[in-house]
Design a protein around this motif. Structure first.
Motif, PDB file in Angstrom:
ATOM      1  N   LEU A  86      -7.284 -86.694 149.295  1.00 54.97           N
ATOM      2  CA  LEU A  86      -8.275 -87.778 149.260  1.00 54.97           C
ATOM      3  C   LEU A  86      -7.872 -88.866 150.241  1.00 54.97           C
ATOM      4  CD1 LEU A  86      -8.560 -88.016 145.398  1.00 54.97           C
ATOM      5  CD2 LEU A  86     -10.235 -86.996 146.937  1.00 54.97           C
ATOM      6  N   THR A  87      -8.841 -89.626 150.693  1.00 57.93           N
ATOM      7  CA  THR A  87      -8.527 -90.727 151.590  1.00 57.93           C
ATOM      8  C   THR A  87      -7.924 -91.880 150.799  1.00 57.93           C
ATOM      9  OG1 THR A  87     -10.681 -91.792 151.338  1.00 57.93           O
ATOM     10  CG2 THR A  87     -10.478 -90.152 153.103  1.00 57.93           C
ATOM     11  N   THR A  88      -7.178 -92.718 151.498  1.00 55.17           N
ATOM     12  CA  THR A  88      -6.590 -93.897 150.855  1.00 55.17           C
ATOM     13  C   THR A  88      -7.685 -94.779 150.290  1.00 55.17           C
ATOM     14  OG1 THR A  88      -4.744 -93.791 152.392  1.00 55.17           O
ATOM     15  CG2 THR A  88      -5.014 -95.850 151.204  1.00 55.17           C
ATOM     16  N   SER A  89      -8.803 -94.861 150.989  1.00 56.91           N
ATOM     17  CA  SER A  89      -9.894 -95.708 150.500  1.00 56.91           C
ATOM     18  C   SER A  89     -10.491 -95.137 149.212  1.00 56.91           C
ATOM     19  CB  SER A  89     -10.943 -95.912 151.591  1.00 56.91           C
ATOM     20  OG  SER A  89     -12.086 -95.177 151.423  1.00 56.91           O
ATOM     21  N   SER A  90     -10.575 -93.815 149.090  1.00 55.56           N
ATOM     22  CA  SER A  90     -11.063 -93.205 147.840  1.00 55.56           C
ATOM     23  C   SER A  90     -10.103 -93.497 146.694  1.00 55.56           C
ATOM     24  CB  SER A  90     -11.213 -91.697 147.996  1.00 55.56           C
ATOM     25  OG  SER A  90     -12.241 -91.388 148.894  1.00 55.56           O
ATOM     26  N   ILE A  91      -8.803 -93.379 146.949  1.00 53.61           N
ATOM     27  CA  ILE A  91      -7.806 -93.674 145.925  1.00 53.61           C
ATOM     28  C   ILE A  91      -7.917 -95.141 145.523  1.00 53.61           C
ATOM     29  CG2 ILE A  91      -5.330 -93.852 145.440  1.00 53.61           C
ATOM     30  CD1 ILE A  91      -6.297 -90.961 145.565  1.00 53.61           C
ATOM     31  N   SER A  92      -8.079 -96.033 146.489  1.00 52.16           N
ATOM     32  CA  SER A  92      -8.204 -97.463 146.205  1.00 52.16           C
ATOM     33  C   SER A  92      -9.426 -97.743 145.340  1.00 52.16           C
ATOM     34  CB  SER A  92      -8.295 -98.249 147.510  1.00 52.16           C
ATOM     35  OG  SER A  92      -8.509 -99.612 147.253  1.00 52.16           O
ATOM     36  N   GLU A  93     -10.557 -97.127 145.681  1.00 50.19           N
ATOM     37  CA  GLU A  93     -11.775 -97.336 144.900  1.00 50.19           C
ATOM     38  C   GLU A  93     -11.614 -96.815 143.476  1.00 50.19           C
ATOM     39  OE1 GLU A  93     -14.826 -95.515 147.254  1.00 50.19           O
ATOM     40  OE2 GLU A  93     -14.968 -97.237 148.597  1.00 50.19           O
ATOM     41  N   LEU A  94     -10.958 -95.681 143.324  1.00 55.66           N
ATOM     42  CA  LEU A  94     -10.702 -95.151 141.982  1.00 55.66           C
ATOM     43  C   LEU A  94      -9.776 -96.088 141.203  1.00 55.66           C
ATOM     44  CD1 LEU A  94     -10.205 -91.388 142.831  1.00 55.66           C
ATOM     45  CD2 LEU A  94     -11.940 -92.297 141.290  1.00 55.66           C
ATOM     46  N   ALA A  95      -8.702 -96.542 141.848  1.00 56.60           N
ATOM     47  CA  ALA A  95      -7.709 -97.392 141.186  1.00 56.60           C
ATOM     48  C   ALA A  95      -8.286 -98.748 140.783  1.00 56.60           C
ATOM     49  CB  ALA A  95      -6.505 -97.597 142.103  1.00 56.60           C
ATOM     50  N   ASN A  96      -9.279 -99.210 141.525  1.00 58.95           N
ATOM     51  CA  ASN A  96      -9.853-100.534 141.256  1.00 58.95           C
ATOM     52  C   ASN A  96     -11.201-100.471 140.545  1.00 58.95           C
ATOM     53  OD1 ASN A  96      -7.820-102.321 142.480  1.00 58.95           O
ATOM     54  ND2 ASN A  96      -8.329-101.181 144.328  1.00 58.95           N
ATOM     55  N   ASN A  97     -11.509 -99.312 139.974  1.00 53.09           N
ATOM     56  CA  ASN A  97     -12.761 -99.116 139.229  1.00 53.09           C
ATOM     57  C   ASN A  97     -14.000 -99.528 140.020  1.00 53.09           C
ATOM     58  OD1 ASN A  97     -11.609 -98.034 136.875  1.00 53.09           O
ATOM     59  ND2 ASN A  97     -11.063-100.084 136.165  1.00 53.09           N
ATOM     60  N   LYS A  98     -14.029 -99.201 141.295  1.00 51.81           N
ATOM     61  CA  LYS A  98     -15.183 -99.550 142.122  1.00 51.81           C
ATOM     62  C   LYS A  98     -16.200 -98.418 142.196  1.00 51.81           C
ATOM     63  CE  LYS A  98     -13.020-103.071 144.886  1.00 51.81           C
ATOM     64  NZ  LYS A  98     -12.801-103.614 146.209  1.00 51.81           N
ATOM     65  N   LEU A  99     -15.874 -97.271 141.620  1.00 48.27           N
ATOM     66  CA  LEU A  99     -16.799 -96.150 141.608  1.00 48.27           C
ATOM     67  C   LEU A  99     -17.465 -96.057 140.246  1.00 48.27           C
ATOM     68  CD1 LEU A  99     -14.669 -93.373 143.347  1.00 48.27           C
ATOM     69  CD2 LEU A  99     -16.431 -94.806 144.358  1.00 48.27           C
ATOM     70  N   LYS A 100     -18.768 -95.782 140.244  1.00 46.14           N
ATOM     71  CA  LYS A 100     -19.474 -95.611 138.984  1.00 46.14           C
ATOM     72  C   LYS A 100     -19.356 -94.179 138.485  1.00 46.14           C
ATOM     73  CE  LYS A 100     -22.568 -99.383 139.815  1.00 46.14           C
ATOM     74  NZ  LYS A 100     -23.880 -99.918 139.735  1.00 46.14           N
ATOM     75  N   MET A 101     -19.187 -93.247 139.405  1.00 48.32           N
ATOM     76  CA  MET A 101     -19.020 -91.844 139.056  1.00 48.32           C
ATOM     77  C   MET A 101     -17.768 -91.332 139.757  1.00 48.32           C
ATOM     78  SD  MET A 101     -22.898 -90.430 139.305  1.00 48.32           S
ATOM     79  CE  MET A 101     -22.483 -88.891 138.527  1.00 48.32           C
ATOM     80  N   TYR A 102     -16.996 -90.555 139.028  1.00 45.42           N
ATOM     81  CA  TYR A 102     -15.776 -90.005 139.590  1.00 45.42           C
ATOM     82  C   TYR A 102     -16.010 -88.552 139.979  1.00 45.42           C
ATOM     83  CZ  TYR A 102     -13.740 -94.098 137.439  1.00 45.42           C
ATOM     84  OH  TYR A 102     -13.454 -95.374 137.072  1.00 45.42           O
ATOM     85  N   PRO A 103     -15.729 -88.209 141.234  1.00 43.22           N
ATOM     86  CA  PRO A 103     -15.886 -86.813 141.643  1.00 43.22           C
ATOM     87  C   PRO A 103     -14.921 -85.918 140.863  1.00 43.22           C
ATOM     88  CG  PRO A 103     -15.532 -88.260 143.544  1.00 43.22           C
ATOM     89  CD  PRO A 103     -15.300 -89.063 142.320  1.00 43.22           C
ATOM     90  N   LYS A 104     -15.451 -84.856 140.273  1.00 46.07           N
ATOM     91  CA  LYS A 104     -14.636 -83.961 139.458  1.00 46.07           C
ATOM     92  C   LYS A 104     -13.436 -83.424 140.241  1.00 46.07           C
ATOM     93  CE  LYS A 104     -14.824 -79.631 136.946  1.00 46.07           C
ATOM     94  NZ  LYS A 104     -15.599 -78.440 136.657  1.00 46.07           N
ATOM     95  N   GLY A 105     -13.656 -82.996 141.466  1.00 46.42           N
ATOM     96  CA  GLY A 105     -12.573 -82.462 142.287  1.00 46.42           C
ATOM     97  C   GLY A 105     -11.486 -83.477 142.533  1.00 46.42           C
ATOM     98  N   ALA A 106     -11.870 -84.724 142.725  1.00 47.52           N
ATOM     99  CA  ALA A 106     -10.891 -85.787 142.970  1.00 47.52           C
ATOM    100  C   ALA A 106     -10.006 -85.987 141.747  1.00 47.52           C
ATOM    101  CB  ALA A 106     -11.597 -87.093 143.327  1.00 47.52           C
ATOM    102  N   LEU A 107     -10.615 -86.024 140.583  1.00 49.07           N
ATOM    103  CA  LEU A 107      -9.835 -86.223 139.361  1.00 49.07           C
ATOM    104  C   LEU A 107      -8.919 -85.034 139.091  1.00 49.07           C
ATOM    105  CD1 LEU A 107     -12.501 -87.852 137.022  1.00 49.07           C
ATOM    106  CD2 LEU A 107     -10.686 -88.961 138.322  1.00 49.07           C
TER     107      LEU A 107
END
Length: 57
Positions: free
Chosen positions: A19-40
């Motif tokens: 995953l990109t650093t920006s995707s990890i950052s968005e996940l870590a900071n609860n900025k995503l409303k939906m979490y991609p299954k593959g990412a999790l």
């Protein structure tokens, strides 16, 4: 749990999961409303590998 508690940076986790650093950052900071299954799944595997390494050493 924070990444710092596991001695891993967002960049390191991104490299381990593909995953990109920006995707990890968005996940870590609860900025995503939906979490991609593959990412999790990739994050779970990364932490599982870390946990197993700690147990076996």
């Amino acid at each position: 749990m924070e990444l710092g508690e596991k001695d891993i940076s967002q960049k390191d986790l991104g490299e381990q999961t593909g995953l990109t650093t920006s995707s990890i950052s968005e996940l870590a900071n609860n900025k995503l409303k939906m979490y991609p299954k593959g990412a999790l799944e990739n994050i779970m595997v990364a932490f599982l590998d870390d946990l197993l390494q700690r147990i076996t050493t």
